[in-house]
Write a protein that holds these residues in place. Sequence first.
Motif, short mmCIF file in Angstrom:
data_model
loop_
_atom_site.label_atom_id
_atom_site.label_comp_id
_atom_site.label_asym_id
_atom_site.label_seq_id
_atom_site.Cartn_x
_atom_site.Cartn_y
_atom_site.Cartn_z
N TRP A 1 7.22 56.45 18.99
CA TRP A 1 5.77 56.22 18.85
C TRP A 1 5.15 57.19 17.85
CZ3 TRP A 1 4.33 51.70 20.25
CH2 TRP A 1 5.08 51.03 21.22
N LYS B 1 2.90 61.10 27.46
CA LYS B 1 3.77 60.63 26.38
C LYS B 1 4.96 59.88 26.97
CE LYS B 1 5.06 60.10 22.11
NZ LYS B 1 6.45 59.69 22.11
N GLY B 2 5.46 60.37 28.09
CA GLY B 2 6.59 59.70 28.72
C GLY B 2 6.22 58.36 29.35
N ASP C 1 6.36 56.27 26.18
CA ASP C 1 7.75 56.07 25.76
C ASP C 1 8.46 55.02 26.63
OD1 ASP C 1 7.45 58.12 23.89
OD2 ASP C 1 8.66 59.59 24.98
N PRO D 1 8.71 61.26 33.13
CA PRO D 1 8.37 60.97 31.73
C PRO D 1 9.57 60.86 30.79
CG PRO D 1 8.01 63.29 32.18
CD PRO D 1 8.51 62.69 33.47
N ALA E 1 8.85 62.43 24.79
CA ALA E 1 8.17 63.21 25.83
C ALA E 1 8.97 64.47 26.18
CB ALA E 1 7.96 62.36 27.08
#
Lengths: 234, 234
Positions: B102, A110-111, A114, A46, B107
Amino acid sequence: MNVLIVHAHPEPQSFTAALRDQARSTLEAQGHQVQVSDLYAMNWNPVASAADFASRDNPDYLVYALEQRLGVKNQSIAADIQAELDKLLWADLLILNFPVFWFSVPAMLKGWIDRVLVSGVCYGGKRFYDQGGLAGKKALVTLTLGGREHMFGEGAIHGPLQDMLRPLLRGTLAYVGYDVLEPFVAWHVPYISQEAREAFLHSYRQRLQHLADDQPLVFPRLDQFDEALYPLPV
Amino acid sequence: MNVLIVHAHPEPQSFTAALRDQARSTLEAQGHQVQVSDLYAMNWNPVASAADFASRDNPDYLVYALEQRLGVKNQSIAADIQAELDKLLWADLLILNFPVFWFSVPAMLKGWIDRVLVSGVCYGGKRFYDQGGLAGKKALVTLTLGGREHMFGEGAIHGPLQDMLRPLLRGTLAYVGYDVLEPFVAWHVPYISQEAREAFLHSYRQRLQHLADDQPLVFPRLDQFDEALYPLPV
């Protein structure tokens, strides 16, 4: 439809995984093609970093979004990112399937955001919101949480859930152009009975069977703003 | 004061790193003790997983928050988590220092939140918001972003920045009891002159020198809700 389910939960037997499987079987039964990215099972990385680019425009100073744009164009972006980006572009519907960690996505997911929502493809310059690179596609957020439904909403202790999800629904999915559907929420999951869990699976199946009828949430459109992105008179 | 700065940026020479250094030097010059967790430099592991627990209450099914509670009590939680938790509990002021990815944290930093804000210490049961485990401490969010200031606020294209930051400011920092100060924001950072960057560093130093005068943001208090967390009449 082509459907990508991105799933992130540290427990393979979780109820969140049951929702993932419900989505896959329901959508396949309707004749859709489904791919699943199970981020924990894939041991997804991530962390957005310089290591994501085999060659760099500027090897001395990393501007991540700039290197993304060039890396995708030159096909020098990391193979794991390219593979996920290919699935993302293939999919007409993206489902993000996760347990809420801190009123947000787990770091694992989230990673994925991203690293995979690359500049130059998913957004860039004036290509965002309704003009985003993924315009015309749909996105659904499917989440499990520990809280009860009465803890969310106007006047409730945590306020409206959609307000907590704003950076995801608006700042991420709507930003890259998706028609964002109302989230599917399974409340109070760690504490409920097997029957209550089955009721969630049942209502999720029904929701998925009629997804085409869903009206997307409403977000800003670029034609409401001028060239410098100041709001135009209504 | 004891101060912990948690910094997450993939470029060591970034302006975000300059803000980190400005905070350290300014606060040390005032006589405060400062520790820095530089997550990229530490090669921090952001993934909450079963590997975080040397022994498990339930080895067959992972309930992460439950294992956190027991792992901290039994001192069997992963050493990297315990080390960060020790810094967190030591610190009277927490500064989260990061570039917005974002409309949210990278992350890397999300994974610090997921893993370090352990259940049973930072929150748990009825210990949240003003009753949170870290009540009495202060938190400051210091962030850099690409957008311009006029793109945020009521009626602006992205709406108020604090609304985008709601899961962090309210759902995380206020939730565990922090007095959350107004974020320090450096706008449009990738595109601005060296002079403009120095102006941000200067105003950040002034802000830090007078932090004791800051009024924290206002969030819910548990005494506004009944035992089942329904709102009480105002």
